[in-house]
Motif scaffolding. Structure first.
Motif, mmCIF file in Angstrom:
data_model
loop_
_atom_site.group_PDB
_atom_site.id
_atom_site.type_symbol
_atom_site.label_atom_id
_atom_site.label_comp_id
_atom_site.label_asym_id
_atom_site.label_seq_id
_atom_site.Cartn_x
_atom_site.Cartn_y
_atom_site.Cartn_z
ATOM 1 N N LEU A 75 33.909 34.336 38.200
ATOM 2 C CA LEU A 75 33.701 34.786 36.831
ATOM 3 C C LEU A 75 34.631 35.952 36.500
ATOM 4 O O LEU A 75 35.144 36.046 35.380
ATOM 5 C CB LEU A 75 32.242 35.202 36.629
ATOM 6 N N GLY A 76 34.855 36.844 37.472
ATOM 7 C CA GLY A 76 35.801 37.931 37.255
ATOM 8 C C GLY A 76 37.218 37.423 37.072
ATOM 9 O O GLY A 76 37.959 37.899 36.199
ATOM 10 N N GLN A 77 37.629 36.459 37.904
ATOM 11 C CA GLN A 77 38.959 35.859 37.750
ATOM 12 C C GLN A 77 39.090 35.195 36.382
ATOM 13 O O GLN A 77 40.131 35.307 35.709
ATOM 14 C CB GLN A 77 39.193 34.822 38.852
ATOM 15 N N THR A 78 38.054 34.481 35.984
ATOM 16 C CA THR A 78 38.067 33.802 34.686
ATOM 17 C C THR A 78 38.201 34.802 33.547
ATOM 18 O O THR A 78 38.979 34.591 32.599
ATOM 19 C CB THR A 78 36.776 32.981 34.523
ATOM 20 N N ALA A 79 37.449 35.898 33.620
ATOM 21 C CA ALA A 79 37.520 36.912 32.562
ATOM 22 C C ALA A 79 38.904 37.533 32.489
ATOM 23 O O ALA A 79 39.446 37.749 31.387
ATOM 24 C CB ALA A 79 36.470 37.996 32.809
ATOM 25 N N ALA A 80 39.493 37.816 33.641
ATOM 26 C CA ALA A 80 40.841 38.395 33.653
ATOM 27 C C ALA A 80 41.847 37.422 33.060
ATOM 28 O O ALA A 80 42.743 37.808 32.292
ATOM 29 C CB ALA A 80 41.229 38.765 35.079
ATOM 30 N N THR A 81 41.717 36.139 33.400
ATOM 31 C CA THR A 81 42.663 35.131 32.921
ATOM 32 C C THR A 81 42.535 34.920 31.417
ATOM 33 O O THR A 81 43.536 34.852 30.697
ATOM 34 C CB THR A 81 42.420 33.805 33.667
ATOM 35 N N LEU A 82 41.305 34.816 30.926
ATOM 36 C CA LEU A 82 41.111 34.605 29.493
ATOM 37 C C LEU A 82 41.473 35.843 28.685
ATOM 38 O O LEU A 82 41.923 35.727 27.539
ATOM 39 C CB LEU A 82 39.668 34.187 29.214
ATOM 40 N N GLN A 83 41.316 37.020 29.272
ATOM 41 C CA GLN A 83 41.761 38.233 28.589
ATOM 42 C C GLN A 83 43.283 38.221 28.444
ATOM 43 O O GLN A 83 43.819 38.620 27.395
ATOM 44 C CB GLN A 83 41.285 39.472 29.359
ATOM 45 N N GLU A 84 43.976 37.756 29.472
ATOM 46 C CA GLU A 84 45.439 37.646 29.399
ATOM 47 C C GLU A 84 45.848 36.588 28.381
ATOM 48 O O GLU A 84 46.733 36.815 27.541
ATOM 49 C CB GLU A 84 45.991 37.295 30.779
ATOM 50 N N GLU A 153 44.739 45.339 31.316
ATOM 51 C CA GLU A 153 44.877 46.750 30.941
ATOM 52 C C GLU A 153 43.602 47.258 30.288
ATOM 53 O O GLU A 153 43.165 48.380 30.523
ATOM 54 C CB GLU A 153 46.067 46.910 29.992
ATOM 55 N N THR A 154 43.025 46.416 29.438
ATOM 56 C CA THR A 154 41.718 46.709 28.850
ATOM 57 C C THR A 154 40.747 45.649 29.327
ATOM 58 O O THR A 154 40.853 44.488 28.922
ATOM 59 C CB THR A 154 41.787 46.692 27.308
ATOM 60 N N PRO A 155 39.803 45.999 30.197
ATOM 61 C CA PRO A 155 38.858 44.985 30.680
ATOM 62 C C PRO A 155 38.017 44.439 29.534
ATOM 63 O O PRO A 155 37.625 45.190 28.631
ATOM 64 C CB PRO A 155 37.988 45.760 31.681
ATOM 65 N N PRO A 156 37.733 43.153 29.552
ATOM 66 C CA PRO A 156 36.871 42.610 28.494
ATOM 67 C C PRO A 156 35.453 43.129 28.636
ATOM 68 O O PRO A 156 34.986 43.389 29.753
ATOM 69 C CB PRO A 156 36.918 41.099 28.749
ATOM 70 N N PRO A 157 34.746 43.318 27.531
ATOM 71 C CA PRO A 157 33.339 43.711 27.631
ATOM 72 C C PRO A 157 32.526 42.609 28.288
ATOM 73 O O PRO A 157 32.846 41.420 28.166
ATOM 74 C CB PRO A 157 32.925 43.934 26.179
ATOM 75 N N ILE A 158 31.469 43.010 28.981
ATOM 76 C CA ILE A 158 30.571 42.069 29.643
ATOM 77 C C ILE A 158 29.217 42.171 28.957
ATOM 78 O O ILE A 158 28.545 43.211 29.036
ATOM 79 C CB ILE A 158 30.441 42.373 31.145
#
Length: 333
Positions: A75-84, A153-158
């Motif tokens: 889920l963390g990898q997914t969030a980082a990828t979708l944020q990019e 650079e800016t983590p997505p909100p959870i």
């Protein structure tokens, strides 16, 4: 000013293109975020990727990805990828779902949902930091790995879901946002008190927790048709989606909720629909002609502490009905 989001439909949508096109329509209409659920149709991550690539300004969010079918690290990898992919427009919505989905569909044991959600959020935050993940919890133990790409650079909100007082209190302690559904304006106000209590226990400012009220909407030229679709949707959720929605309704003073649930479970759908009376519809939803639907949404906007309203649609609504509703209650209206 209260944001106006849209909770995109997934039931019976013909193609991924059709869902992505709803997101573009929402963007053009001024909605702030397009949320996509994941149930037992198309997987949410693939469709969110299509939405991110085909929009430019609207936020893109998962509401929700459950905490059992994917590991916290994934889920963390997914969030980082979708944020990019979205150029910083992604919002990660998580929740435990319920045993009907987790056990009957994913074949996983449903247990400790609050603890599991909290541990998942904590691990996802470690992953998104780019640092080595070391975590020793009750459900998860991880050590020695870190993200092998640049962290956002800016983590997505959870943001998390939760129905009961304790679940919402925990959201106030550790999440960036909370999503409430099947709640009246008064029910939302009660749960916001839980958010505030949780924020106080976590030594946080409750204003740092984005509160989103999901409201089932159907605004059509034929108000009877709009209300019939909405009534069927409410009866299905109370009767067919486990006990969470039944219990949430009963906590809000609707003593008929168990009877609705039992009638649906017994196969007496007609009786279940009868029990979802006009008062329940008016209290929980925004359904009828466009003017009525807009007025009913304004009741939620008047609740102190609600930051956004997420417009959702009855599960039986077709494309024309969805688009008419989306247009009728758009922010510009």
């Amino acid at each position: 000013m209260t944001d106006r989001d849209v909770h995109l439909p997934v039931a019976a949508q013909p193609t991924i293109d059709s869902i992505a096109d709803y997101a573009r329509t929402a963007e053009d209409a001024g909605y702030d975020c397009a949320w996509l659920p994941e149930t037992w149709g198309r997987d949410g991550v693939t469709v969110l990727s299509a939405m991110a690539e085909r929009t430019e300004t609207i936020d893109i969010g998962s509401s929700i990805l459950n905490t059992y079918s994917r590991s916290p690290a994934l889920l963390g990898q997914t969030a980082a990828t979708l944020q990019e992919l979205s150029d910083g427009r992604f919002r990660l919505g998580l929740g435990p779902s319920g045993p009907v989905v987790i056990e009957n569909w994913h074949g996983a044991a449903f247990g400790n949902p609050l603890k599991r959600t909290r541990e998942t959020v904590e691990i996802v935050r470690q992953v998104l930091s780019g640092e080595t993940v070391d975590y020793d919890g009750d459900d998860f133990e991880l050590s020695g790995f870190r993200l092998r790409c640049d962290p956002p650079e800016t983590p997505p909100p959870i943001e998390v879901t939760g129905m009961g007082p304790k679940a919402v209190e925990l959201a106030g302690r550790f999440s960036d946002g909370w999503h409430g559904i099947m709640l009246t304006p008064e029910g939302m106000a009660d749960r916001i008190e839980d958010i505030e209590r949780g924020a106080d226990l976590g030594d946080r400012d409750p204003d740092d927790v984005q509160v989103t009220a999901g409201v089932t909407c159907c605004a059509l030229d034929d108000p009877d048709e709009a209300r019939a679709l909405t009534r069927q949707h409410v009866a299905f959720y109370i009767g067919g989606m486990g006990t969470f929605y039944r219990d949430a309704l009963e906590r809000q003073g609707y003593d008929e909720a168990p009877e609705i649930h039992d009638a649906w479970q017994d196969g007496d759908r007609e009786r279940a629909l009868e029990l979802v009376d006009e008062n329940i519809l008016d209290d929980l939803c925004a359904a009828g002609d466009p003017e009525t639907a807009r007025e009913q949404l304004e009741r939620y906007e008047a609740v102190d502490g609600i930051d956004a309203i997420a417009v959702s649609f009855p599960r039986g609504a077709d494309e024309e009905q969805i688009r008419q509703t989306m247009d009728a209650v758009a922010p510009q209206n």
